[in-house]
Enzyme design. Structure first.
Site, PDB file in Angstrom:
ATOM      1  N   ARG A  95     -21.200   5.754   8.064  1.00  0.00           N
ATOM      2  CA  ARG A  95     -20.064   5.463   8.939  1.00  0.00           C
ATOM      3  C   ARG A  95     -18.857   6.358   8.640  1.00  0.00           C
ATOM      4  O   ARG A  95     -18.202   6.874   9.548  1.00  0.00           O
ATOM      5  CB  ARG A  95     -19.682   3.996   8.754  1.00  0.00           C
ATOM      6  CG  ARG A  95     -18.527   3.516   9.592  1.00  0.00           C
ATOM      7  CD  ARG A  95     -18.035   2.142   9.103  1.00  0.00           C
ATOM      8  NE  ARG A  95     -19.131   1.229   8.874  1.00  0.00           N
ATOM      9  CZ  ARG A  95     -19.653   0.450   9.811  1.00  0.00           C
ATOM     10  NH1 ARG A  95     -19.171   0.498  11.038  1.00  0.00           N
ATOM     11  NH2 ARG A  95     -20.637  -0.375   9.517  1.00  0.00           N
TER      12      ARG A  95
ATOM     13  N   CYS B 161     -24.972  -8.903  32.010  1.00  0.00           N
ATOM     14  CA  CYS B 161     -25.030 -10.314  32.391  1.00  0.00           C
ATOM     15  C   CYS B 161     -25.121 -11.194  31.144  1.00  0.00           C
ATOM     16  O   CYS B 161     -26.128 -11.848  30.881  1.00  0.00           O
ATOM     17  CB  CYS B 161     -26.232 -10.546  33.309  1.00  0.00           C
ATOM     18  SG  CYS B 161     -26.222 -12.178  34.070  1.00  0.00           S
TER      19      CYS B 161
END
Length: 867
Positions: A749, A816
């Site tokens: 990271r 959704c």
């Protein structure tokens, strides 16, 4: 550079004395003007103060008016200072300032000087702004910016107010701010880039009027109101308004958003950032005010408008020094009609305005604020003599007024128990609670205020009286800002905004990576001499260009699956297998077989694989992953150590593992531990390393200790950047203690997060039941971190970056799922609209690598820029 904006579409920028007193500050002013024109297609009016200290010197000349020699000496000093500044700016002093300096010198013999008549004072005080604005125009023109000079007195006209005396009409004037279409059309005939003066206006006799100290702020807001400007930006030497005076209270928080009424209260009760008079014109015309810091232009500052969330709670504690209390007492006032009218008429007679009032049946106590009054001993003596005719008078001074500002003060009184107790220890002369429920004021002896403020600010935070939704109100603390904690360099994507907007035209969602940032992070780690080998954890981002860049910087690569191994060797076919680590978790036998066949360094973390597949591992050199018994990181789901984690061998099981290894003649050549991600404490790795070293001593064949990655990335504005220097010192101490082992790290990271952004487009902006939602074409399919473990990413409207933040909104995607929320209560500009490009920052790690095709949506595109 002519903007395509409507004729009245102006942005007003105001710069104070310190902001115009250095060449680099004028460079900043020029850059900001260009940005407003090129990026926002607006016309720009800049309002400037005199050079720092010049107005004080002009006032000193007024005070010395009777001494012609002293006046001449001081005027000559001012002329020399401005000539010297011309040399700094590399402009011709005679050509630029010759006429101005002639006028300045002529004021030594001007009519009215001998008696310091008010028109002469106004003409003299105006010279500072006339000089600085002339200098600024000349310098910016020399830098290729086509700016024009505007005389503020042609547009700002002083209005006589009821009960004003001659002094205030000339030297503390008020101006009209209600423009009309004809005026705005006439103003639009000016050049699109203008510089004018603050502080000055036209008097009703055609001469010069002065707006009073702090008048440049007011000039800017007068212009903003007259022009119905898009906004007024007040550029100063602090980032905005704070929850307390930051120089007295280092923990004071930046107030990121206020409504006009709250800002007015904070300004009038002691904050020095804005002059109290400057807010009213913009409040009446609903023109936003934006306070910015000239030295920290990337900071968002304080926005004042009518879209601020009206949250209950104390937002600031402020104080004013030099308060004078006048206490009036008589039994005769009880039920006496007209007593207060008689008393207040005497204040009016002496030109004194009243601030706070406290009354009882036999006493009325009022405060006089010296910022709005001519409070001197002669005036007070005369006032007391008049008042003595109707009551007993007592003057209490010097005092300070300490004010709590916020909405719904009355409903918060039960939370202020500790605050009341603190004041209970001191002598309080007056308590006043405003009828608009916006402030609560305590007047105490002036000597007490400075010590009280930090204590009261702390008590307010602890009491719960501050707004619950802090993110809608507060920014970083002054301590963070002053220490550079939130002042990370401006993000790379801001400097490359235009290029990124161009990238977005090729379609969104789209990840864009800047290889220069990747190399910068890699080289910073590479300079830590204690580290012997560096591996990049490619699960963070396996983009081919990033892999090649890091390998070229001397990094090896760490993989956790056969797919990652195959990807690495397809991207870099000639990569030495010994520069590759394979660190799987519960991988099938086939992946171990392939890794061993490729010749990479293999890590195991349990004895089961040795016992289940003995012939696979017989006589091999392996690395053993250890679980030190604890985990760390920014979320439970990224903590990879401790009983709840599936990774690593417990030290309690080391003997059984070594027994299985000896039976297969397996050599443990390295130990590895990685216990989580997003760790800010540099000492964390010292703990891990020391534990690995003790185990390595027991094993006897270990040559390297891999302490993993997990270096934190400052995702949030309040996050302090990872202290790489402290990390380096900690590792150096470890190497001194255990020089027999190679030190390995495997960051992921840290190397790539800041290098990547996700570009998305706005699909629609919807308000439902009081919740504003900004929809994007990227959702949890493109960036799953927020839905997966509540990760926070900065989200900005790149198309409208230079517009002020708007009302809070949830930023959502098209998936959704109710969890498809990228950010809650984020403040994108109010004008955010369909097709605007929205940038999600710090998305270079675990962004594309975790993207998916849920709802059968396509994967995001990827793009790399270099430099």
């Amino acid at each position: 550079m002519t903007p395509n904006a409507p004729a009245s579409d102006w942005i007003v920028l105001k710069f104070g004395g310190t902001s115009v007193s250095a060449r680099n500050r004028w460079d900043t002013i020029g850059r900001l003007m260009r940005e407003r024109v090129e990026q926002e297609q607006a016309r720009v009016l800049v309002v400037v103060s005199a050079l720092s200290g010049v107005t004080n010197e002009l006032q000193a000349i007024i005070d010395a008016h009777a001494d012609a020699g002293e006046v001449e000496r001081r005027l000559q000093g001012l002329a020399e200072r401005h000539r010297a500044y011309c040399e700094v700016l590399a402009i011709d002093a005679d050509a630029v300032l010759g006429e101005r300096l002639t006028v300045l010198h002529g004021l030594t013999s001007a009519p009215g000087r001998a008696k310091a008549e008010l028109p002469w004072q106004a003409d003299l005080l105006a010279q500072g702004e006339l000089l600085s604005s002339t200098l600024g125009v000349a310098y910016l023109r020399s830098q290729g910016l086509p700016v024009a000079w505007l005389d503020a007195r042609d547009w700002l006209h002083a209005n006589a107010l009821p009960n004003q005396n001659a002094w205030s009409r000339r030297l503390s004037a008020s101006c009209g701010y209600r423009g009309d279409a004809a005026m705005r059309e006439k103003f639009a005939q000016q050049e699109p880039l203008l510089i004018t003066q603050g502080f000055i206006a036209r008097a009703d006799d055609g001469g010069t009027a002065i707006l009073g100290r702090g008048g440049s702020d007011t000039s800017a807001t007068y212009f903003g109101a007259l022009l119905l400007a898009r906004r007024v930006e007040i550029w100063t030497d602090v980032p905005g308004m704070f929850s307390a005076n930051p120089r007295a209270v280092p923990e004071a928080r930046l107030l990121s958003r206020l409504d006009y009424e709250e800002a007015q209260e904070i300004a009038t009760t002691g904050a020095k950032v804005l002059h109290p008079r400057c807010i009213h014109p913009c409040r009446e015309t609903r023109v936003p005010i934006w306070i910015r810091d000239t030295e920290r232009p990337a900071m968002r500052g304080t926005v004042i408008d009518d879209r601020a969330a009206t949250l209950p709670g104390v937002k600031a504690i402020s104080s004013r020094r030099g308060i004078v209390l006048v206490s009036m007492e008589t039994i005769g006032m009880w039920q006496q009609v007209g007593f207060l009218a008689d008393v207040f008429e005497r204040f009016k007679r002496h030109g004194l305005s009243i601030d706070l009032i406290g009354s009882s049946e036999t006493n009325v106590t009022v405060s006089l604020d010296p910022s709005g009054n001519l409070v001197n001993s002669n005036v007070l003596d005369a006032l007391c003599a008049d008042l003595a005719e109707v009551c007993r008078v007592k003057v209490i001074a010097p005092c300070s007024a300490i004010t709590l500002v916020g909405r719904g003060i009355r409903s918060l009184l039960h939370k202020l128990t500790d605050v009341w107790s603190e004041f209970g220890r001191e002598r309080v002369h007056l308590i006043s609670q405003s009828s608009n429920d916006l402030n609560l004021t305590f007047v105490v002896d002036e000597a007490l205020a400075e010590d009280l403020l930090p204590q009261l600010h702390t008590l307010l935070i602890q009491s719960g009286a501050m707004p619950v939704d802090e993110s809608a109100v507060f920014g970083p603390s002054w301590r963070q800002i002053a220490s550079g904690g939130d002042l990370r360099p401006a993000p790379w994507w801001l400097a490359k905004r235009e290029a990124l907007l161009q990238c977005a035209q090729s379609g969104t969602p789209r990840y864009v990576y800047d290889l220069a940032i990747v190399r910068e992070r890699a080289q910073a780690l590479g300079r830590i001499g204690a580290i012997d080998k560096r591996f990049y954890a490619i699960k963070a981002n396996a983009q081919p260009a990033i892999l090649r860049a890091l390998v070229s910087e001397g990094y090896g690569l760490e993989c956790v699956s056969l797919g990652e191994l195959e990807h690495v060797f397809s991207v870099i076919p000639d990569l030495d297998p010994q520069r590759v680590l394979f660190t799987p978790s519960f991988a099938p036998r086939g992946e171990f077989e392939s890794a061993l066949r490729l010749g990479v360094r293999v890590t195991v973390d349990n004895p089961v694989v040795l016992k289940a597949w003995p012939e696979l591992f017989r006589s091999r050199d392996l690395i053993l992953r250890i679980d030190p018994g604890f985990g760390a990181g920014h979320h439970a789901k990224v903590r990879t150590g401790g009983k709840e984690a599936k990774f690593g061998l417990s030290p309690d099981s080391l003997n059984s593992f070594l027994q299985a290894a000896r039976e297969l003649q397996v050599r443990i050549v390295g130990l590895h531990a990685h216990i989580g991600s997003g760790i800010f404490d540099p000492q964390h790795w010292a703990t891990v390393y020391a534990q690995l070293a003790r185990l390595a001593d027991r094993i006897g064949t270990v040559g390297s200790l891999d302490i993993g990655g997990g270096l934190a990335v400052p995702y949030k504005p309040e996050d302090v950047p990872f202290d790489l220097s402290a990390y380096a010192r900690a590792l150096e101490e470890l190497k001194l203690a255990y020089p027999q082992y190679e030190l390995w790290v495997e960051p992921g990271r840290y190397l790539v997060a800041e290098a990547g952004v996700l570009l998305s487009s706005v699909t629609q902006v919807v308000e439902k039941d009081g919740v504003r939602r900004i929809g994007l074409d990227a959702g949890m399919n493109a960036l799953i971190r927020p839905a997966l473990y509540d990760a926070w990413h900065e989200i900005v409207n790149l198309s409208r970056y230079h517009e002020p933040d708007g009302a809070p909104a949830d930023v959502v995607g098209p998936i959704c799922e109710s969890s498809d929320v990228l950010g809650q209560r984020r403040r994108l500009p109010d004008a955010t609209a369909e097709n605007d490009v929205v940038l999600i920052a710090h998305a270079g790690a675990y962004g594309f690598s975790m993207a998916n095709r849920y709802n059968q949506r396509a994967l995001p595109a990827e793009e790399v820029i270099d430099g």
